[in-house]
Write a protein that holds these residues in place. Structure first.
Motif, short mmCIF file in Angstrom:
data_model
loop_
_atom_site.label_atom_id
_atom_site.label_comp_id
_atom_site.label_asym_id
_atom_site.label_seq_id
_atom_site.Cartn_x
_atom_site.Cartn_y
_atom_site.Cartn_z
N GLU A 350 0.83 -1.31 0.17
CA GLU A 350 0.07 0.01 0.08
C GLU A 350 0.88 1.09 0.09
O GLU A 350 0.39 2.31 -0.50
CB GLU A 350 -1.15 0.04 1.02
CG GLU A 350 -2.04 1.17 1.19
CD GLU A 350 -2.74 1.17 2.62
OE1 GLU A 350 -3.51 2.36 2.62
OE2 GLU A 350 -3.14 0.12 3.01
N ILE A 351 1.97 0.99 0.53
CA ILE A 351 2.82 2.38 0.70
C ILE A 351 3.28 3.06 -0.77
O ILE A 351 3.43 3.97 -0.87
CB ILE A 351 4.02 2.22 1.33
CG1 ILE A 351 4.78 3.47 1.72
CG2 ILE A 351 5.12 1.33 0.83
CD1 ILE A 351 3.90 4.46 2.75
N ALA A 352 3.20 2.13 -1.78
CA ALA A 352 3.71 2.41 -3.19
C ALA A 352 2.53 3.39 -3.59
O ALA A 352 2.82 4.51 -4.25
CB ALA A 352 3.80 1.10 -4.01
N ARG A 353 1.31 2.94 -3.37
CA ARG A 353 0.07 3.66 -3.86
C ARG A 353 0.00 5.13 -3.31
O ARG A 353 -0.26 6.20 -3.67
CB ARG A 353 -1.18 2.95 -3.60
CG ARG A 353 -2.45 3.82 -3.76
CD ARG A 353 -3.75 2.93 -3.87
NE ARG A 353 -3.79 2.03 -2.89
CZ ARG A 353 -4.53 2.34 -1.63
NH1 ARG A 353 -4.69 3.52 -1.29
NH2 ARG A 353 -4.71 1.30 -0.71
N ARG A 354 0.10 4.94 -1.73
CA ARG A 354 0.44 6.23 -1.20
C ARG A 354 1.41 7.09 -1.61
O ARG A 354 1.03 8.40 -1.43
CB ARG A 354 0.75 5.85 0.58
CG ARG A 354 -0.60 5.16 1.01
CD ARG A 354 -1.95 6.02 1.43
NE ARG A 354 -2.86 5.00 2.12
CZ ARG A 354 -4.07 5.84 2.52
NH1 ARG A 354 -4.27 7.01 2.45
NH2 ARG A 354 -4.98 5.16 2.94
N TYR A 355 2.42 6.57 -1.81
CA TYR A 355 3.45 7.46 -2.23
C TYR A 355 3.24 8.39 -3.63
O TYR A 355 3.52 9.47 -3.87
CB TYR A 355 4.99 6.68 -2.49
CG TYR A 355 6.08 7.35 -3.27
CD1 TYR A 355 6.98 8.00 -2.54
CD2 TYR A 355 6.07 7.23 -4.51
CE1 TYR A 355 8.16 8.47 -2.84
CE2 TYR A 355 7.13 7.82 -5.15
CZ TYR A 355 8.15 8.35 -4.24
OH TYR A 355 9.44 9.10 -4.93
N ARG A 356 2.22 7.62 -4.58
CA ARG A 356 1.93 8.18 -5.60
C ARG A 356 0.81 9.08 -5.50
O ARG A 356 0.63 10.30 -6.17
CB ARG A 356 1.40 7.19 -6.67
CG ARG A 356 2.33 6.48 -7.37
CD ARG A 356 1.60 5.43 -8.44
NE ARG A 356 1.46 4.17 -7.99
CZ ARG A 356 -0.19 3.98 -7.80
NH1 ARG A 356 -1.00 4.86 -7.95
NH2 ARG A 356 -0.45 2.61 -7.44
N ASP A 357 -0.16 8.85 -4.43
CA ASP A 357 -1.40 9.66 -4.27
C ASP A 357 -1.05 10.95 -3.38
O ASP A 357 -1.95 11.79 -3.65
CB ASP A 357 -2.24 8.89 -3.47
CG ASP A 357 -2.76 7.74 -4.37
OD1 ASP A 357 -2.70 7.86 -5.72
OD2 ASP A 357 -3.47 6.93 -3.64
N THR A 358 -0.10 11.07 -2.79
CA THR A 358 0.08 12.14 -1.54
C THR A 358 0.61 13.36 -2.25
O THR A 358 -0.03 14.36 -1.75
CB THR A 358 1.11 11.58 -0.58
OG1 THR A 358 0.57 10.43 0.15
CG2 THR A 358 1.35 12.59 0.57
N PRO A 359 1.54 13.61 -3.17
CA PRO A 359 2.10 14.84 -3.37
C PRO A 359 0.95 15.94 -3.92
O PRO A 359 1.17 17.32 -3.78
CB PRO A 359 3.04 14.50 -4.56
CG PRO A 359 3.61 12.96 -4.05
CD PRO A 359 2.13 12.33 -3.71
N VAL A 360 -0.18 15.45 -4.64
CA VAL A 360 -0.92 16.42 -5.33
C VAL A 360 -1.55 17.17 -4.29
O VAL A 360 -2.17 18.07 -4.53
CB VAL A 360 -2.04 15.77 -6.26
CG1 VAL A 360 -2.94 14.78 -5.36
CG2 VAL A 360 -2.59 16.52 -7.22
N ALA A 361 -1.85 16.79 -3.07
CA ALA A 361 -2.48 17.28 -2.01
C ALA A 361 -1.89 18.64 -1.69
O ALA A 361 -2.61 19.73 -1.28
CB ALA A 361 -2.52 16.61 -0.53
#
Length: 381
Positions: A350-361
């Motif tokens: 899951e950390i891989a997905r979180r790594y992709r999803d987080t920066p746009v915030a």
């Protein structure tokens, strides 16, 4: 962690929501990510269970509860995955415009179906050439008899593919001085003549959250679909951005908490050089640094949520929270992936997905650079 604005009723609500998400969302989330879309059926299930727009008045199908229930919903959705942000946008960003500025007829026409999950909403501000500079948007609307002729293009629109109802920021007075006085908000329904959807945008992260281009070519919008008064659109947007940015801060905080927990669980089980990697001093220091930032962020955030529910003007502090908590989340994503080692780069973790999803915030709802500009101005600099 106990939030100061929540009571036993909220905890019962949270348990019910978690149980619902565990059955109807979590098992399918990765499939939705692969398919690049959250099905409308899930929206309807959310509506059936009362998890959409809970603060809408009972007269229009809502529960009429305070905003703290929305906080619980946003937290639990983020714990599943960041691609569920479109639901928070519907509940807490778009629908409040209709509740606050809509006529009685507009509320009765649109709100019940939005609460039921039959009607999905979006708000269209960003344009291909205009992001944070709302006063210079190029989309125009000219009143022609009983209709506005709406022309322009919007991009990066959350819920853009599914949207049945879109609040469009547009210029109704090109001669207005200052420019922002010419902005108005029009509500465009999905079958409106001249309204079409462009590309479904392929993003680095947030894969199942649909994001699209919207196109308006001599789009015939009934004048009854003007939201509030002509020329007041910029004021309305500014009044509601406090809550929008607070939602982003909430999501960033929960994402940080989830990433830290995932990483702590991992480092306690992964071994290297004959011992758990949680026993290495470097690992411990990294975990401690993140845990401290996250704990301080939670304390600040809970204070802001309580003040927002109480109706206080906290624009400066919300701008601080949106900036700082999204920056912390971005840093946590990097550190947590590093602590996962090579496995952190694998999609099965899951950390891989979180790594992709987080920066746009740190970009949407006003970039962090804009947040710093707002803070500086409000500090009298």
């Amino acid at each position: 962690m106990k939030h100061p604005y929540l009571n036993e009723e909220h905890e019962i609500f949270r348990k019910t929501l978690k149980k619902f998400l565990a059955k109807e969302c979590a098992p399918y989330y990765e499939q939705w990510e692969e398919e690049r879309l959250i099905p409308r059926s899930f929206w309807r299930k959310m509506g059936e269970q009362g998890f959409l727009c809970p603060d809408v008045d009972e007269a229009y199908g809502g529960s009429g509860v305070d905003w703290s229930f929305s906080v619980v919903i946003n937290e639990e959705l983020e714990r599943i995955g960041s691609s569920l942000i479109g639901i928070g946008l519907h509940n807490d960003i778009v629908i409040p415009y209709i509740s606050a500025y809509g006529t009685e007829e507009q509320k009765r026409r649109w709100l019940p179906s939005c609460v039921a999950g039959e009607c999905i909403s979006a708000i269209a501000m960003t344009e291909p050439g205009t992001g944070s500079d709302l006063a210079n948007i190029q989309t125009t609307a000219t009143l022609d008899g009983d209709h506005y002729l709406l022309n322009g293009q919007k991009t990066f629109i959350t819920n853009g593919i599914h949207a049945d109802l879109v609040i469009v920021a547009c210029k109704t007075n090109l001669q207005a001085v200052p420019k922002h006085k010419g902005l108005s908000l029009l509500v465009v329904e999905k079958d409106t003549l001249g309204f079409s959807r462009g590309r479904k945008l392929n993003k680095v992260g947030l894969h199942s959250q649909d994001t699209a281009e919207l196109i308006f070519e001599d789009c015939l919008v009934p004048k009854e679909n003007l939201l509030g008064e002509e020329g007041e659109g910029f004021t309305y947007l500014m009044e509601k951005l406090q809550q929008e940015r607070l939602i982003v801060a909430i999501a960033a905080q929960v994402a940080s908490e989830k990433m830290l927990q995932l990483t702590m669980d991992y480092v306690k089980t992964r071994k290297a050089f004959g011992k758990q990697i949680s026993q290495f001093q470097n690992t411990q220091f990294k975990i401690v640094e993140m845990a401290t930032d996250i704990e301080m962020g939670r304390t600040f955030l809970d204070q802001l949520v309580a003040e927002h529910i109480a109706g206080e003007n906290i624009v400066t502090k919300v701008s601080m929270a949106k900036w700082k908590l999204t920056e912390i989340a971005r840093n946590v994503a990097v550190e947590c992936m590093q602590l996962h080692g090579g496995y952190g780069y694998m999609e099965e973790y899951e950390i891989a997905r979180r790594y992709r999803d987080t920066p746009v915030a740190s970009i949407y709802a006003g970039t962090n650079e804009i947040m710093k500009t707002i803070i500086a101005k409000n500090l009298g600099l």
